[in-house]
Design an enzyme around this catalytic site. Structure first.
Site, PDB file in Angstrom:
ATOM      1  N   ASP A   1       0.825  -1.230   0.000  1.00  0.00           N
ATOM      2  CA  ASP A   1       0.000   0.000   0.000  1.00  0.00           C
ATOM      3  C   ASP A   1       0.852   1.271   0.000  1.00  0.00           C
ATOM      4  O   ASP A   1       0.476   2.274   0.601  1.00  0.00           O
ATOM      5  CB  ASP A   1      -0.952   0.022   1.217  1.00  0.00           C
ATOM      6  N   ARG A   2       1.988   1.188  -0.659  1.00  0.00           N
ATOM      7  CA  ARG A   2       2.897   2.349  -0.765  1.00  0.00           C
ATOM      8  C   ARG A   2       3.447   2.807   0.582  1.00  0.00           C
ATOM      9  O   ARG A   2       3.993   3.902   0.705  1.00  0.00           O
ATOM     10  CB  ARG A   2       2.228   3.553  -1.456  1.00  0.00           C
ATOM     11  N   LEU A   3       3.309   1.959   1.589  1.00  0.00           N
ATOM     12  CA  LEU A   3       3.875   2.317   2.902  1.00  0.00           C
ATOM     13  C   LEU A   3       5.285   1.734   2.972  1.00  0.00           C
ATOM     14  O   LEU A   3       5.548   0.758   3.671  1.00  0.00           O
ATOM     15  CB  LEU A   3       2.977   1.836   4.036  1.00  0.00           C
TER      16      LEU A   3
END
Ligand code: FMN
Length: 200
Positions: A177-179
């Protein structure tokens, strides 16, 4: 794969070694290929790929022509950045630092390990200058082959290594999640290397 501040090495060089080894073990073609960014005296950046050939706690060494654009920019502005991207590992490493020419003796030692064709090639090309056609290079190569016939090819005076002494590293590991995980190491003369976590 996660990267967190408690699990990383306190030395950015050892952390780099672990990741470089993992990229090598994963069979990545030329894991030592890195993007080198330099900045002109006027503040205009430029980037190109070079190969990392030697590295240790003193810094990261690449070899090039001292008449090239990158060398001219380094002479005018001693701030550079290096970037590795190891796609199968979903990792990038950013390094910022100051380049210095290595000694002639160290460049000569490395030059002697290069294949003869690469040694001759170094003599033939005034890197980054304009040429009217490729045939210029080919006739220069024939001339140089003749010149060094039956002898070792010496180190050209216009060719050698730069060692980039790092003052900042960033290790980036892709997350869901782009984290992504981002760990920064910064060096200060008083306290040495310290780490920070950065938002992705
Ligand atoms: C994967 C790769 C590795 C390269 N390695 C080097 C290198 O180690 N040294 C070098 O001078 N040029 C290397 N080159 C060529 C440079 O990218 C560049 O074309 C050349 O150094 C001239 O750059 P400049 O005009 O900005 O000085 C490499 C290119 C690629 C694609």
């Amino acid at each position: 794969m996660r990267l967190n501040r408690d699990a990383i090495d306190s030395s950015p060089f050892r952390q780099f070694e672990q990741w470089f080894q993992a990229a090598t073990d994963a069979g990545i073609n030329e894991p030592n290929a890195m993007c080198l960014s330099t900045v002109s005296r006027e503040g205009k950046p430029s980037s190109r790929m070079v190969l990392l050939k030697i590295w240790d706690e003193q810094g990261f060494v690449f070899f090039t022509n001292f008449g090239s654009r990158k060398a001219a920019e380094i002479a005018g502005n001693r701030q550079v950045a290096l970037l590795f991207y190891w796609e199968p590992m979903q990792r990038q490493v950013r390094i910022e630092g100051t380049p210095s020419k290595i000694s002639i003796a160290e460049s000569a030692t490395y030059f002697a390990t290069r294949p003869r064709g690469s040694q001759l090639g170094a003599w033939c090309s005034a890197q980054s200058t304009t040429i009217s056609s490729r045939s210029i290079l080919e006739s220069k190569l024939s001339e140089i082959k003749q010149k060094f016939l039956n002898q070792q090819v010496p180190l050209p005076s216009f060719w050698g290594g730069y060692r980039v002494t790092p003052d900042r590293f960033e290790f980036w590991q892709q997350g869901a999640d782009r984290l992504h995980d981002r760990i920064e190491y910064a060096n200060s003369p008083q306290i040495g290397w310290t780490t920070q976590q950065l938002a992705p």
